[in-house]
Design an enzyme around this catalytic site. Structure first.
Site, PDB file in Angstrom:
ATOM      1  N   HIS A 160       0.875  -1.173   0.000  1.00 39.96           N
ATOM      2  CA  HIS A 160       0.000   0.000   0.000  1.00 39.96           C
ATOM      3  C   HIS A 160       0.919   1.231   0.000  1.00 39.96           C
ATOM      4  CE1 HIS A 160      -2.813   2.907   1.889  1.00 39.96           C
ATOM      5  NE2 HIS A 160      -3.786   2.080   1.571  1.00 39.96           N
TER       6      HIS A 160
ATOM      7  N   ASP B 231       3.144  -4.721   8.039  1.00 41.26           N
ATOM      8  CA  ASP B 231       1.924  -3.923   7.923  1.00 41.26           C
ATOM      9  C   ASP B 231       0.750  -4.899   8.022  1.00 41.26           C
ATOM     10  OD1 ASP B 231      -0.363  -2.741   6.984  1.00 41.26           O
ATOM     11  OD2 ASP B 231       0.522  -1.936   5.146  1.00 41.26           O
TER      12      ASP B 231
ATOM     13  N   GLN C 286      -4.486  -5.304   6.790  1.00 41.24           N
ATOM     14  CA  GLN C 286      -5.488  -6.200   6.205  1.00 41.24           C
ATOM     15  C   GLN C 286      -5.513  -7.562   6.890  1.00 41.24           C
ATOM     16  OE1 GLN C 286      -7.811  -5.486   3.974  1.00 41.24           O
ATOM     17  NE2 GLN C 286      -7.086  -3.400   3.678  1.00 41.24           N
TER      18      GLN C 286
ATOM     19  N   LYS D 216     -10.457  -1.250  10.603  1.00 39.85           N
ATOM     20  CA  LYS D 216     -10.650  -2.395   9.698  1.00 39.85           C
ATOM     21  C   LYS D 216     -11.019  -3.657  10.471  1.00 39.85           C
ATOM     22  CE  LYS D 216      -7.328  -0.622   6.344  1.00 39.85           C
ATOM     23  NZ  LYS D 216      -8.031  -0.170   5.145  1.00 39.85           N
TER      24      LYS D 216
ATOM     25  N   CYS E 267      -4.767   2.400  -3.644  1.00 34.10           N
ATOM     26  CA  CYS E 267      -3.529   2.939  -3.037  1.00 34.10           C
ATOM     27  C   CYS E 267      -2.378   1.970  -3.247  1.00 34.10           C
ATOM     28  CB  CYS E 267      -3.690   3.228  -1.556  1.00 34.10           C
ATOM     29  SG  CYS E 267      -4.963   4.423  -1.201  1.00 34.10           S
TER      30      CYS E 267
HETATM   31  N1  PMP Z   1      -1.703  -0.882   4.603  1.00 36.58           N
HETATM   32  C1  PMP Z   1      -2.649  -1.614   4.037  1.00 36.58           C
HETATM   33  C2  PMP Z   1      -2.304  -2.982   3.500  1.00 36.58           C
HETATM   34  C3  PMP Z   1      -3.954  -1.123   3.947  1.00 36.58           C
HETATM   35  O1  PMP Z   1      -4.906  -1.845   3.364  1.00 36.58           O
HETATM   36  C4  PMP Z   1      -4.250   0.166   4.473  1.00 36.58           C
HETATM   37  C5  PMP Z   1      -5.641   0.758   4.376  1.00 36.58           C
HETATM   38  N2  PMP Z   1      -6.276   0.545   3.140  1.00 36.58           N
HETATM   39  C6  PMP Z   1      -3.217   0.882   5.073  1.00 36.58           C
HETATM   40  C7  PMP Z   1      -1.965   0.318   5.123  1.00 36.58           C
HETATM   41  C8  PMP Z   1      -3.448   2.226   5.648  1.00 36.58           C
HETATM   42  O2  PMP Z   1      -4.332   2.148   6.731  1.00 36.58           O
HETATM   43  P1  PMP Z   1      -4.969   3.455   7.375  1.00 36.58           P
HETATM   44  O3  PMP Z   1      -5.510   4.264   6.228  1.00 36.58           O
HETATM   45  O4  PMP Z   1      -6.024   2.933   8.281  1.00 36.58           O
HETATM   46  O5  PMP Z   1      -3.875   4.165   8.099  1.00 36.58           O
END
Ligand code: PMP
Length: 405
Positions: free
Chosen positions: A122, A199, A202, A225, A363
């Site tokens: 991401h 990270d 997910q 999430k 993203c």
């Molecule tokens: N890493 C991953 C794999 C994600 O899916 C996301 C959110 N889509 C993020 C980081 C960022 O998370 P947040 O916007 O809640 O900070």
């Protein structure tokens, strides 16, 4: 515990809604999950009954709020099987947690040092490391992705050397659903003395990470999430690493002593928690963790796997469908397109039929560039979704395809 889907659905008031005069089918769980009533109630209870600032008041309410906040920290420590509760930092989310670590590394790395990310990341696990490289003179290396959306582990091991200082990958890809072999990645990184950040944004809605078993140095995730409130999150860090990293933000609560000449910092976790935190959010994240554990991650994994298999089978019936991310180890996320049709057009039409999916690059532009596409349609399932909802999505997709072809 038995898995009663109808009972579970009743826990989520939003699922009873109609959208565009159709029953809501919510398949955008990868973006954010819905919240059960216990979580919504816990948020209201905090403000109705115990709202006060923490760690600083002598009065009763401040003590009650502090205790509730610290109990939530311990709950999360136990959930992740971290050794110490002070290794659990409350953050505003995954993005905040990664930036905290990357900012610290940006200050301690030297020119010539190397940071390894993966092609599957991401943007929030790419850009902070680019900033760290700019600041320190370190170099960014990328683990390549294979055509099925898994990471090339041979290429990864070839990238590792004694200049590698940190490796950072997601546990599960938000764009494709690939579950990465994080244990192997961590073991290999340790062989060259590199730290590892996972990270887990997910992963936490689908599985229960054991940070001691994984042996990662850092594990970041978001509360929203995993049935918790927005603006909440956790960064787990091993004690010695959190001691080694410089503070991220300065302010109240993170200091031991302040003079104009020199400031000394508070002990963990306070060194990284400047200012008044999201007190309600931290406490309610604890409620969300309890709720998920009440359902049981074994039940969640087994049920979501059924949804993934069923949806893959039903979607495969549609003409000219192209799937992205077909790795064997996969969470309940399906990314797809229809030949010659823009994903946005499909998403916009099925929204009119009550189906919420995400379309776009998620993203994760490097993944889209790899497949040479502008984006995908992504359906991401949670344990409160049903096969009937998948059937509704299939019917909606058929209508959309009829209109667009
Ligand atoms: N890493 C991953 C794999 C994600 O899916 C996301 C959110 N889509 C993020 C980081 C960022 O998370 P947040 O916007 O809640 O900070």
């Amino acid at each position: 515990m038995s898995f009663d889907i109808q009972k579970i659905r009743q826990d989520f008031p939003i699922l009873a809604q109609r959208v565009n005069d159709k029953p809501l089918v919510y398949f955008d769980n990868g973006a954010t999950s819905q919240k059960p009533q216990v979580v919504i109630d816990a948020e209201a209870r905090y403000y109705n009954e115990i709202n006060a600032n923490i760690h600083r008041g002598v009065h009763h309410l401040s003590q009650v709020a502090t205790d509730a906040y610290e109990e939530a920290r311990v709950k999360i420590q136990q959930h992740l099987n971290a050794k110490n509760s002070f290794e659990i930092l409350f953050t505003a989310g995954t993005t905040f947690g990664i930036n905290l670590v990357a900012n610290g590394f940006g200050q301690i790395l030297q020119p010539g040092d190397e940071i390894i990310v993966s092609h599957l990341e991401h943007h929030s696990n790419i850009v902070p490391w680019q900033l760290a490289c700019e600041r320190s003179g370190a170099t960014l290396k990328v683990i390549p992705m294979l055509a099925d959306g898994s990471l090339d582990m041979e290429a990864y091991t070839a990238l590792l050397n004694d200049k590698t200082k940190i490796v950072t990958v997601n546990h599960i890809s938000n764009a494709l659903g690939t579950i990465n072999p994080v244990k192997f990645i961590i073991e290999k990184a340790h062989e060259v003395g590199a730290a590892v950040l996972i990270d887990g944004a997910q992963a936490v809605p689908h599985l229960k990470p054991d940070v001691q078993d994984l042996d990662c140095e850092f594990y970041a995730f978001s509360g929203h999430k995993m049935c918790g409130p927005t603006g909440t999150g956790v960064l787990y860090g091993k004690e010695q690493w959190l001691n080694q990293l410089p503070p991220y933000q300065g302010g109240g609560e993170m200091i031991k002593e302040v003079t104009f000449e020199k400031t000394t910092y508070a002990c963990l976790p306070h060194k990284f928690e400047a200012g008044t935190p999201n007190i309600a959010g931290g406490i309610v994240l604890g409620t969300a963790v309890d709720y998920l554990n009440g359902i049981g991650f074994d039940n969640i994994v087994a049920y979501e796997h059924q949804l993934l298999e069923y949806a893959t089978k039903r979607l495969s019936e549609l003409e000219d469908i192209e799937f992205y991310g077909t790795a064997k180890e996969k969470a309940s996320v399906i990314s797809f397109n229809f030949k010659g049709i823009h994903p946005y057009d499909v998403g916009a039409i099925i929204d009119k039929l009550g189906i919420a999916v995400r379309t776009g690059h998620h993203c994760a532009q490097p993944i889209m560039d790899y497949f040479n596409i502008p984006g995908t349609i992504r359906a991401s399932f949670a344990f409160y979704n049903t096969k009937e909802e998948i059937d509704q999505m299939i019917e909606a997709l058929k209508k959309a395809l009829m209109m667009l072809r």
